[in-house]
Design a protein around this motif. Structure first.
Motif, PDB file in Angstrom:
ATOM      1  N   UNK A   1       0.823  -1.203   0.000  1.00  0.00           N
ATOM      2  CA  UNK A   1       0.000   0.000   0.000  1.00  0.00           C
ATOM      3  C   UNK A   1       0.864   1.263   0.000  1.00  0.00           C
ATOM      4  N   UNK A   2       2.119   1.098  -0.435  1.00  0.00           N
ATOM      5  CA  UNK A   2       3.004   2.242  -0.657  1.00  0.00           C
ATOM      6  C   UNK A   2       3.177   2.398  -2.162  1.00  0.00           C
ATOM      7  N   UNK A   3       3.648   3.571  -2.575  1.00  0.00           N
ATOM      8  CA  UNK A   3       3.826   3.850  -3.998  1.00  0.00           C
ATOM      9  C   UNK A   3       5.313   4.170  -4.229  1.00  0.00           C
TER      10      UNK A   3
ATOM     11  N   UNK B   1       6.721   2.065   4.625  1.00  0.00           N
ATOM     12  CA  UNK B   1       5.475   1.703   5.287  1.00  0.00           C
ATOM     13  C   UNK B   1       4.219   2.014   4.494  1.00  0.00           C
ATOM     14  N   UNK B   2       3.118   1.599   5.060  1.00  0.00           N
ATOM     15  CA  UNK B   2       1.809   1.749   4.435  1.00  0.00           C
ATOM     16  C   UNK B   2       1.514   3.225   4.159  1.00  0.00           C
ATOM     17  N   UNK B   3       0.996   3.474   2.981  1.00  0.00           N
ATOM     18  CA  UNK B   3       0.589   4.830   2.625  1.00  0.00           C
ATOM     19  C   UNK B   3       1.731   5.749   2.235  1.00  0.00           C
TER      20      UNK B   3
ATOM     21  N   UNK C   1       6.732   7.510  -2.721  1.00  0.00           N
ATOM     22  CA  UNK C   1       8.049   7.901  -3.216  1.00  0.00           C
ATOM     23  C   UNK C   1       7.873   8.384  -4.639  1.00  0.00           C
ATOM     24  N   UNK C   2       8.347   9.581  -4.935  1.00  0.00           N
ATOM     25  CA  UNK C   2       8.278  10.106  -6.288  1.00  0.00           C
ATOM     26  C   UNK C   2       9.263   9.403  -7.209  1.00  0.00           C
ATOM     27  N   UNK C   3       9.712  10.113  -8.243  1.00  0.00           N
ATOM     28  CA  UNK C   3      10.615   9.521  -9.226  1.00  0.00           C
ATOM     29  C   UNK C   3      12.072   9.798  -8.840  1.00  0.00           C
TER      30      UNK C   3
ATOM     31  N   UNK D   1       4.978   5.131   7.772  1.00  0.00           N
ATOM     32  CA  UNK D   1       3.658   5.263   7.152  1.00  0.00           C
ATOM     33  C   UNK D   1       3.352   6.699   6.740  1.00  0.00           C
ATOM     34  N   UNK D   2       2.786   6.833   5.550  1.00  0.00           N
ATOM     35  CA  UNK D   2       2.271   8.114   5.044  1.00  0.00           C
ATOM     36  C   UNK D   2       3.344   9.178   4.776  1.00  0.00           C
ATOM     37  N   UNK D   3       4.607   8.793   4.760  1.00  0.00           N
ATOM     38  CA  UNK D   3       5.646   9.753   4.361  1.00  0.00           C
ATOM     39  C   UNK D   3       5.478  10.082   2.883  1.00  0.00           C
ATOM     40  N   UNK D   4       5.895  11.276   2.510  1.00  0.00           N
ATOM     41  CA  UNK D   4       5.782  11.703   1.115  1.00  0.00           C
ATOM     42  C   UNK D   4       7.130  12.257   0.665  1.00  0.00           C
TER      43      UNK D   4
END
Ligand SMILES: CC(C)(COP(=O)(O)OP(=O)(O)OC[C@H]1O[C@@H](n2cnc3c(N)ncnc32)[C@H](O)[C@@H]1OP(=O)(O)O)[C@@H](O)C(=O)NCCC(=O)NCCS
Length: 208
Positions: free
Chosen positions: A101-103, A117-119, A122-124, A136-139
């Motif tokens: 559930x991470x990107x 973690x979940x949520x 990670x950009x490019x 979790x939920x880091x951007x």
């Protein structure tokens, strides 16, 4: 992914780390392209041409990734290759733990022992280095590097090209701007504005 060919732009230390990760993730036919005057890199992966050669041979490779440690240069090269139609790929080491559930964006690498973690997003062209923790939920925006052993607690945001030094810790929910540098071993407890460098425990602005 087995048996697929991968071109890595760069041939220095980080490029070899990327090659090693790729091999363990099942890629083969791994080659470097690099324009520097440095001697050929040690190891089993050959240096076969310059960045210009890679541009001319993009269609030959199942995947392309930039293996340059400098955030600005990595992101710039990544974007130019992507615009040129290269099949940019991300790499996750088989001993990393990445939530389903991470990107993880194109051209990003998550190295051995790292946790995402979940949520988390990670950009490019992001690097999550050995044993780093992305909670979790880091951007993490494009071109960020979280160095070995650093820990970002939950809900942290890092702007484009931000660099978190080895072993640093960032408190939950803290926002770091673009081009921020966090020194190795720092503890970041408050927001950091664009372009600043902070060091120490608690982290303070470095002026020099
Ligand atoms: C913070 C950092 C980016 C600053 O680099 P820089 O601008 O070249 O700074 P300098 O090395 O010239 O150091 C400037 C001052 O900050 C101090 N300093 C540098 N890094 C520091 C750190 N991590 N913690 C505490 N103080 C630090 C230096 O001792 C020096 O102090 P002085 O002026 O009293 O002598 C760098 O030192 C750093 O920590 N980078 C992270 C490296 C890393 O983790 N790499 C891992 C790759 S996986």
């Amino acid at each position: 992914m087995s048996g697929r060919s991968l071109a890595i732009l760069g041939a220095g230390g980080h490029a070899r780390v990327v090659a090693d990760c790729a091999e363990q993730a099942g890629w083969s036919g791994i080659v470097f392209f690099d324009g520097s005057d440095l001697p050929p890199p040690p190891g089993p992966w050959p240096l076969v041409g310059t960045p210009a050669d890679l541009m001319a041979r993009l269609a030959e490779f199942d995947g392309v990734i930039v293996g340059i440690g400098d955030n600005a240069e990595r992101l710039d090269r990544h974007r130019r290759l992507s615009e040129a139609g290269a099949r940019m790929v991300g790499l996750i080491h088989p001993r990393a733990s990445v939530s389903p559930h991470a990107e993880v964006g194109e051209g990003s690498v998550v190295l051995a022992g790292a946790c995402v973690g979940v949520g988390a997003r990670l950009g490019q062209a992001v690097i999550v280095n050995t044993n780093a923790t992305i909670e979790h939920d880091d951007d993490l925006a494009d071109g960020v590097h979280v160095s070995s052993g650093a820990v970002l607690a939950g809900g942290v945001r890092v702007g484009e090209r931000g660099w978190i030094g080895a072993g640093a810790v960032v408190r939950p929910g803290v926002v770091l701007g673009r081009d921020v540098r966090v020194g190795a071993g720092a503890a970041v407890v408050a927001p950091v504005a664009d372009g600043l460098t902070v060091v120490g425990v608690p982290a303070r602005r470095l002026d020099h």
